[in-house]
Write a protein that holds these residues in place. Structure first.
Motif, PDB file in Angstrom:
ATOM      1  N   ASP A 244       0.807  -1.222   0.000  1.00 39.73           N
ATOM      2  CA  ASP A 244       0.000   0.000   0.000  1.00 39.73           C
ATOM      3  C   ASP A 244       0.842   1.276   0.000  1.00 39.73           C
ATOM      4  OD1 ASP A 244       0.798  -0.349   2.619  1.00 39.73           O
ATOM      5  OD2 ASP A 244      -1.173  -0.065   3.494  1.00 39.73           O
ATOM      6  N   ASP A 245       2.133   1.149   0.224  1.00 43.38           N
ATOM      7  CA  ASP A 245       3.025   2.299   0.124  1.00 43.38           C
ATOM      8  C   ASP A 245       3.489   2.417  -1.333  1.00 43.38           C
ATOM      9  OD1 ASP A 245       5.959   3.364   0.043  1.00 43.38           O
ATOM     10  OD2 ASP A 245       5.131   4.131   1.939  1.00 43.38           O
ATOM     11  N   ASP A 246       3.102   3.498  -1.993  1.00 44.59           N
ATOM     12  CA  ASP A 246       3.386   3.670  -3.423  1.00 44.59           C
ATOM     13  C   ASP A 246       4.869   3.557  -3.755  1.00 44.59           C
ATOM     14  OD1 ASP A 246       0.680   4.125  -3.815  1.00 44.59           O
ATOM     15  OD2 ASP A 246       0.878   6.305  -3.898  1.00 44.59           O
ATOM     16  N   ILE A 247       5.712   4.187  -2.949  1.00 44.63           N
ATOM     17  CA  ILE A 247       7.146   4.193  -3.236  1.00 44.63           C
ATOM     18  C   ILE A 247       7.740   2.797  -3.092  1.00 44.63           C
ATOM     19  CG2 ILE A 247       9.391   5.079  -2.460  1.00 44.63           C
ATOM     20  CD1 ILE A 247       7.878   7.702  -1.724  1.00 44.63           C
ATOM     21  N   GLN A 248       7.406   2.096  -2.021  1.00 44.77           N
ATOM     22  CA  GLN A 248       7.938   0.752  -1.839  1.00 44.77           C
ATOM     23  C   GLN A 248       7.429  -0.202  -2.921  1.00 44.77           C
ATOM     24  OE1 GLN A 248       8.013  -0.967   2.091  1.00 44.77           O
ATOM     25  NE2 GLN A 248       8.186   1.062   3.023  1.00 44.77           N
ATOM     26  N   ARG A 249       6.139  -0.071  -3.282  1.00 47.02           N
ATOM     27  CA  ARG A 249       5.574  -0.926  -4.335  1.00 47.02           C
ATOM     28  C   ARG A 249       6.295  -0.684  -5.654  1.00 47.02           C
ATOM     29  NH1 ARG A 249       0.545   0.634  -4.054  1.00 47.02           N
ATOM     30  NH2 ARG A 249       0.652   2.057  -5.817  1.00 47.02           N
ATOM     31  N   GLU A 250       6.515   0.569  -5.991  1.00 47.22           N
ATOM     32  CA  GLU A 250       7.193   0.905  -7.246  1.00 47.22           C
ATOM     33  C   GLU A 250       8.634   0.405  -7.255  1.00 47.22           C
ATOM     34  OE1 GLU A 250       7.382   2.200 -11.078  1.00 47.22           O
ATOM     35  OE2 GLU A 250       5.593   2.191  -9.844  1.00 47.22           O
ATOM     36  N   MET A 251       9.319   0.543  -6.122  1.00 42.49           N
ATOM     37  CA  MET A 251      10.710   0.061  -6.052  1.00 42.49           C
ATOM     38  C   MET A 251      10.780  -1.458  -6.237  1.00 42.49           C
ATOM     39  SD  MET A 251      12.317   2.515  -3.056  1.00 42.49           S
ATOM     40  CE  MET A 251      13.447   1.255  -2.579  1.00 42.49           C
ATOM     41  N   LEU A 252       9.892  -2.188  -5.576  1.00 46.99           N
ATOM     42  CA  LEU A 252       9.863  -3.641  -5.747  1.00 46.99           C
ATOM     43  C   LEU A 252       9.541  -4.011  -7.191  1.00 46.99           C
ATOM     44  CD1 LEU A 252       7.968  -4.727  -2.507  1.00 46.99           C
ATOM     45  CD2 LEU A 252      10.290  -5.412  -3.145  1.00 46.99           C
ATOM     46  N   ALA A 253       8.569  -3.330  -7.764  1.00 49.32           N
ATOM     47  CA  ALA A 253       8.176  -3.622  -9.150  1.00 49.32           C
ATOM     48  C   ALA A 253       9.318  -3.343 -10.122  1.00 49.32           C
ATOM     49  CB  ALA A 253       6.942  -2.806  -9.524  1.00 49.32           C
ATOM     50  N   LEU A 254       9.981  -2.206  -9.977  1.00 49.05           N
ATOM     51  CA  LEU A 254      11.099  -1.885 -10.866  1.00 49.05           C
ATOM     52  C   LEU A 254      12.222  -2.904 -10.750  1.00 49.05           C
ATOM     53  CD1 LEU A 254      11.266   1.998 -10.504  1.00 49.05           C
ATOM     54  CD2 LEU A 254      10.623   0.695 -12.542  1.00 49.05           C
ATOM     55  N   PHE A 255      12.523  -3.312  -9.528  1.00 51.66           N
ATOM     56  CA  PHE A 255      13.566  -4.309  -9.333  1.00 51.66           C
ATOM     57  C   PHE A 255      13.203  -5.620 -10.032  1.00 51.66           C
ATOM     58  CE2 PHE A 255      15.173  -7.950  -6.947  1.00 51.66           C
ATOM     59  CZ  PHE A 255      16.522  -7.777  -7.185  1.00 51.66           C
ATOM     60  N   LEU A 256      11.972  -6.081  -9.858  1.00 45.29           N
ATOM     61  CA  LEU A 256      11.557  -7.329 -10.501  1.00 45.29           C
ATOM     62  C   LEU A 256      11.511  -7.195 -12.025  1.00 45.29           C
ATOM     63  CD1 LEU A 256       8.845  -8.477  -7.948  1.00 45.29           C
ATOM     64  CD2 LEU A 256      11.055  -9.584  -8.397  1.00 45.29           C
TER      65      LEU A 256
ATOM     66  N   ASP B 210      13.382  -5.257 -13.803  1.00 42.51           N
ATOM     67  CA  ASP B 210      14.779  -5.276 -14.235  1.00 42.51           C
ATOM     68  C   ASP B 210      15.357  -6.687 -14.250  1.00 42.51           C
ATOM     69  OD1 ASP B 210      14.834  -2.553 -14.609  1.00 42.51           O
ATOM     70  OD2 ASP B 210      15.913  -2.111 -12.746  1.00 42.51           O
ATOM     71  N   ASN B 211      14.694  -7.597 -13.554  1.00 43.09           N
ATOM     72  CA  ASN B 211      15.144  -8.983 -13.504  1.00 43.09           C
ATOM     73  C   ASN B 211      14.189  -9.911 -14.239  1.00 43.09           C
ATOM     74  OD1 ASN B 211      17.703  -9.318 -11.726  1.00 43.09           O
ATOM     75  ND2 ASN B 211      16.496  -7.701 -10.773  1.00 43.09           N
ATOM     76  N   ASN B 212      13.592  -9.375 -15.319  1.00 45.22           N
ATOM     77  CA  ASN B 212      12.847 -10.133 -16.303  1.00 45.22           C
ATOM     78  C   ASN B 212      11.463 -10.615 -15.862  1.00 45.22           C
ATOM     79  OD1 ASN B 212      12.871 -10.894 -19.017  1.00 45.22           O
ATOM     80  ND2 ASN B 212      13.226 -13.030 -18.452  1.00 45.22           N
ATOM     81  N   PHE B 213      10.843  -9.966 -14.898  1.00 49.90           N
ATOM     82  CA  PHE B 213       9.466 -10.288 -14.528  1.00 49.90           C
ATOM     83  C   PHE B 213       8.515  -9.280 -15.160  1.00 49.90           C
ATOM     84  CE2 PHE B 213      11.524 -12.614 -11.156  1.00 49.90           C
ATOM     85  CZ  PHE B 213      10.661 -13.661 -10.885  1.00 49.90           C
ATOM     86  N   GLU B 214       7.352  -9.762 -15.570  1.00 50.02           N
ATOM     87  CA  GLU B 214       6.240  -8.879 -15.888  1.00 50.02           C
ATOM     88  C   GLU B 214       5.541  -8.646 -14.553  1.00 50.02           C
ATOM     89  OE1 GLU B 214       1.954  -9.108 -18.079  1.00 50.02           O
ATOM     90  OE2 GLU B 214       3.605 -10.202 -18.989  1.00 50.02           O
ATOM     91  N   VAL B 215       5.331  -7.402 -14.157  1.00 51.81           N
ATOM     92  CA  VAL B 215       4.844  -7.102 -12.817  1.00 51.81           C
ATOM     93  C   VAL B 215       3.485  -6.422 -12.852  1.00 51.81           C
ATOM     94  CG1 VAL B 215       5.319  -5.876 -10.653  1.00 51.81           C
ATOM     95  CG2 VAL B 215       7.199  -6.906 -11.944  1.00 51.81           C
ATOM     96  N   LEU B 216       2.578  -6.942 -12.028  1.00 52.22           N
ATOM     97  CA  LEU B 216       1.294  -6.297 -11.779  1.00 52.22           C
ATOM     98  C   LEU B 216       1.363  -5.702 -10.381  1.00 52.22           C
ATOM     99  CD1 LEU B 216      -0.996  -9.187 -13.008  1.00 52.22           C
ATOM    100  CD2 LEU B 216      -0.449  -7.097 -14.240  1.00 52.22           C
ATOM    101  N   GLN B 217       1.029  -4.441 -10.250  1.00 50.93           N
ATOM    102  CA  GLN B 217       1.081  -3.775  -8.952  1.00 50.93           C
ATOM    103  C   GLN B 217      -0.328  -3.627  -8.385  1.00 50.93           C
ATOM    104  OE1 GLN B 217       3.528  -0.221  -8.643  1.00 50.93           O
ATOM    105  NE2 GLN B 217       4.478  -0.715 -10.613  1.00 50.93           N
ATOM    106  N   CYS B 218      -0.463  -3.970  -7.098  1.00 45.10           N
ATOM    107  CA  CYS B 218      -1.743  -3.836  -6.396  1.00 45.10           C
ATOM    108  C   CYS B 218      -1.494  -3.167  -5.056  1.00 45.10           C
ATOM    109  CB  CYS B 218      -2.378  -5.199  -6.149  1.00 45.10           C
ATOM    110  SG  CYS B 218      -2.689  -6.170  -7.637  1.00 45.10           S
TER     111      CYS B 218
END
Length: 119
Positions: free
Chosen positions: A16-28, A30-38
């Motif tokens: 639910d924290d926008d910044i932490q969610r975005e950081m996790l998504a960007l990291f994944l 960058d490591n070849n995952f397609e990411v859905l953020q919720c």
């Protein structure tokens, strides 16, 4: 004839924290995952049914009626074989389902990636 894109595993990041969610998504990503953020577990539960991800990363404390532990149990009860990683800065409020992993914040990216790769 076009070339087909290589398969990228799908990950759902629930935070639910926008910044932490975005950081996790960007990291994944960058490591070849397609990411859905919720930002909540209810939305993530719908995404689980629709996208059949190989990885779910969720915080424990979320907005809405379900928390991250509820989401982990929901995923298992509904047949998901996704790798589930639950993170929090606090101890778990109750046990996780079999196969789900718990990490305390801050989670180092290399640890997260190593766990995600153990499919």
């Amino acid at each position: 004839m076009g070339q087909s894109k290589p398969h990228r595993p799908t990950a759902i990041v629930v935070e639910d924290d926008d910044i932490q969610r975005e950081m996790l998504a960007l990291f994944l990503e960058d490591n070849n995952f397609e990411v859905l953020q919720c930002e909540d577990a209810e939305t993530a539960a719908l995404a689980l049914k629709a996208k059949h991800p190989s990885l779910v990363v969720t915080d424990v404390n979320l907005v809405g009626k379900m928390d991250g532990v509820d989401l982990a149990h929901y995923a298992r009860e509904h047949g998901s074989d996704a790798r589930i990683i639950v993170i929090s800065g606090n101890p778990l409020p109750r046990p996780l389902p079999p196969g789900a992993k718990f990490f305390t914040k801050p989670v180092y990216p290399t640890v997260l990636l190593r766990e995600a790769a153990q499919q």
